[in-house]
Design a protein around this motif. Sequence first.
Motif, PDB file in Angstrom:
ATOM      1  N   PRO A  52       0.729  -1.523  -0.059  1.00 63.57           N
ATOM      2  CA  PRO A  52      -0.152  -0.454  -0.055  1.00 63.57           C
ATOM      3  C   PRO A  52       0.541   1.326  -0.083  1.00 63.57           C
ATOM      4  O   PRO A  52       1.742   1.271   0.433  1.00 63.57           O
ATOM      5  N   ARG A  53       0.548   2.254  -0.657  1.00 59.35           N
ATOM      6  CA  ARG A  53       1.050   3.636  -0.727  1.00 59.35           C
ATOM      7  C   ARG A  53       1.488   3.976   1.518  1.00 59.35           C
ATOM      8  O   ARG A  53       0.681   3.478   2.236  1.00 59.35           O
TER       9      ARG A  53
ATOM     10  N   SER B 183      13.408  -8.259   5.193  1.00 56.69           N
ATOM     11  CA  SER B 183      12.244  -9.129   6.445  1.00 56.69           C
ATOM     12  C   SER B 183      10.505  -8.088   5.591  1.00 56.69           C
ATOM     13  O   SER B 183      10.185  -8.357   5.986  1.00 56.69           O
ATOM     14  N   LEU B 184      11.315  -6.064   6.234  1.00 57.39           N
ATOM     15  CA  LEU B 184      10.465  -5.382   6.003  1.00 57.39           C
ATOM     16  C   LEU B 184       9.962  -5.622   4.259  1.00 57.39           C
ATOM     17  O   LEU B 184       7.939  -5.388   4.600  1.00 57.39           O
ATOM     18  N   ILE B 185      10.689  -5.550   3.737  1.00 52.16           N
ATOM     19  CA  ILE B 185       9.484  -5.209   2.053  1.00 52.16           C
ATOM     20  C   ILE B 185       9.504  -6.662   2.062  1.00 52.16           C
ATOM     21  O   ILE B 185       7.483  -6.397   1.358  1.00 52.16           O
ATOM     22  N   PRO B 186       9.459  -7.579   1.721  1.00 56.75           N
ATOM     23  CA  PRO B 186       9.163  -9.139   1.621  1.00 56.75           C
ATOM     24  C   PRO B 186       7.408  -8.723   2.427  1.00 56.75           C
ATOM     25  O   PRO B 186       6.085  -8.798   1.882  1.00 56.75           O
TER      26      PRO B 186
ATOM     27  N   MET C 273       5.989  -6.110   3.195  1.00 53.35           N
ATOM     28  CA  MET C 273       5.145  -4.806   3.082  1.00 53.35           C
ATOM     29  C   MET C 273       4.272  -5.521   1.884  1.00 53.35           C
ATOM     30  O   MET C 273       3.220  -5.472   1.134  1.00 53.35           O
ATOM     31  N   LYS C 274       4.697  -6.094   0.522  1.00 54.69           N
ATOM     32  CA  LYS C 274       4.411  -6.426  -0.646  1.00 54.69           C
ATOM     33  C   LYS C 274       3.426  -7.613  -0.187  1.00 54.69           C
ATOM     34  O   LYS C 274       2.783  -7.964  -0.607  1.00 54.69           O
TER      35      LYS C 274
ATOM     36  N   PRO D 161       2.942  -0.533   7.117  1.00 53.01           N
ATOM     37  CA  PRO D 161       3.252   1.236   7.856  1.00 53.01           C
ATOM     38  C   PRO D 161       2.940   2.868   6.706  1.00 53.01           C
ATOM     39  O   PRO D 161       2.678   2.733   5.766  1.00 53.01           O
ATOM     40  N   ARG D 162       2.443   3.611   7.278  1.00 51.67           N
ATOM     41  CA  ARG D 162       2.551   4.480   6.607  1.00 51.67           C
ATOM     42  C   ARG D 162       3.492   5.734   6.389  1.00 51.67           C
ATOM     43  O   ARG D 162       3.159   6.058   5.575  1.00 51.67           O
ATOM     44  N   ALA D 163       4.634   5.301   6.901  1.00 52.66           N
ATOM     45  CA  ALA D 163       5.808   5.787   6.580  1.00 52.66           C
ATOM     46  C   ALA D 163       7.027   5.164   7.244  1.00 52.66           C
ATOM     47  O   ALA D 163       6.487   4.303   7.658  1.00 52.66           O
ATOM     48  N   ILE D 164       7.985   5.079   5.987  1.00 50.71           N
ATOM     49  CA  ILE D 164       8.998   4.786   5.834  1.00 50.71           C
ATOM     50  C   ILE D 164      10.232   5.333   6.416  1.00 50.71           C
ATOM     51  O   ILE D 164      10.740   6.379   5.781  1.00 50.71           O
TER      52      ILE D 164
END
Length: 291
Positions: A4-5, A36-39, A41-42, A48-51
Amino acid sequence: MYPPRFEYFAPAALDEALSILERYGDDAKVLAGGQSLIPLMKLRFAAPRAIVDINRISGLDFLEEEDGSLQIGPLVRHKHCEQSDLLSDRYATLGDAAPQISDPIVRNLGTVAGSLAHADPQGDWGSALLAMGAEVEASSSDGSRTIPLTDFFKGPFTTALEPTEIVTRVRVPDPGVRSGGTYLKLERKVGDFATVGVAVHLSLANGSVDHAGIALTGVAPRNMRASAAEGALAGAELDDEVIATAARLAAEAAEPHDDIRGTADYKRSVVRVFTERGLRKAAEAARKEER
Ligand SMILES: Cc1cc2nc3c(=O)[nH]c(=O)nc-3n(C[C@H](O)[C@H](O)[C@H](O)COP(=O)(O)OP(=O)(O)OC[C@H]3O[C@@H](n4cnc5c(N)ncnc54)[C@H](O)[C@@H]3O)c2cc1C
């Protein structure tokens, strides 16, 4: 699937990163290696609203001995550890763990601190660092605090970190000259997560065990220390009987489940065999230094 955005921040200073975390609280996530985070999120398990990408902050990739301990910065990658002479020599538990983490692509980007913050019970760094008695420095806009790793892992993918905190350093105490250690990992194929991992660290004094650290991967809801096994070794002379007792206690402490990687009984036996094997290897290295 696309995540998500989200708003993307790439601050150039730690203070700035901390103030963004302060502003967004639970809605923000730190991005280190992204392995770990990107998978997540995908797959939309995390949204998260902010990275807050910390990769542009200079000076966070230190890996050095200072003030009597090894200091690992938050941007130290697995690869950096794999190539470190310091780790392969004086911190062998860590040096042995590094090349066993996933594959070269993941090791090029993934970080030690990110691995701890992610708190996967099958993460290898958690056990290697628990066995070596490490602690974490967590910083927020309000200052820094130290969290012993024994208090850091709360459960699967859960730590003692507040959403406003960044792991700014991992500290590993100097193991002393008469010490040795290793990390043994059973994986179904190269690059897989651990079916079972056992981290062992020993320091000797006058032929007896001065300090023992044993920690287990993949056999509990979090990386765990095998405290009863460590207790059986403390002050003991390392003969076959003591080693066998410690290995049995480590296996009894494990809380494995049946899954695609093996049955609980099988994993428990691997813990016993690896603990015994790890202790023998660690003792041999420590005794070499004693001569
Ligand atoms: C295919 C594959 C195989 C893998 N195999 C293994 C394996 O065999 N063994 C193993 O141990 N690991 C394995 N991993 C995980 C890998 O080691 C990751 O690098 C690691 O878990 C996370 O580190 P990272 O720097 O990529 O963190 P990121 O993905 O950037 O972040 C992970 C989490 O930690 C938080 N975070 C990151 N850095 C900090 C910080 N400094 N302070 C506070 N929070 C922070 C993030 O907000 C996020 O919640 C594998 C990953 C992949 C994709």
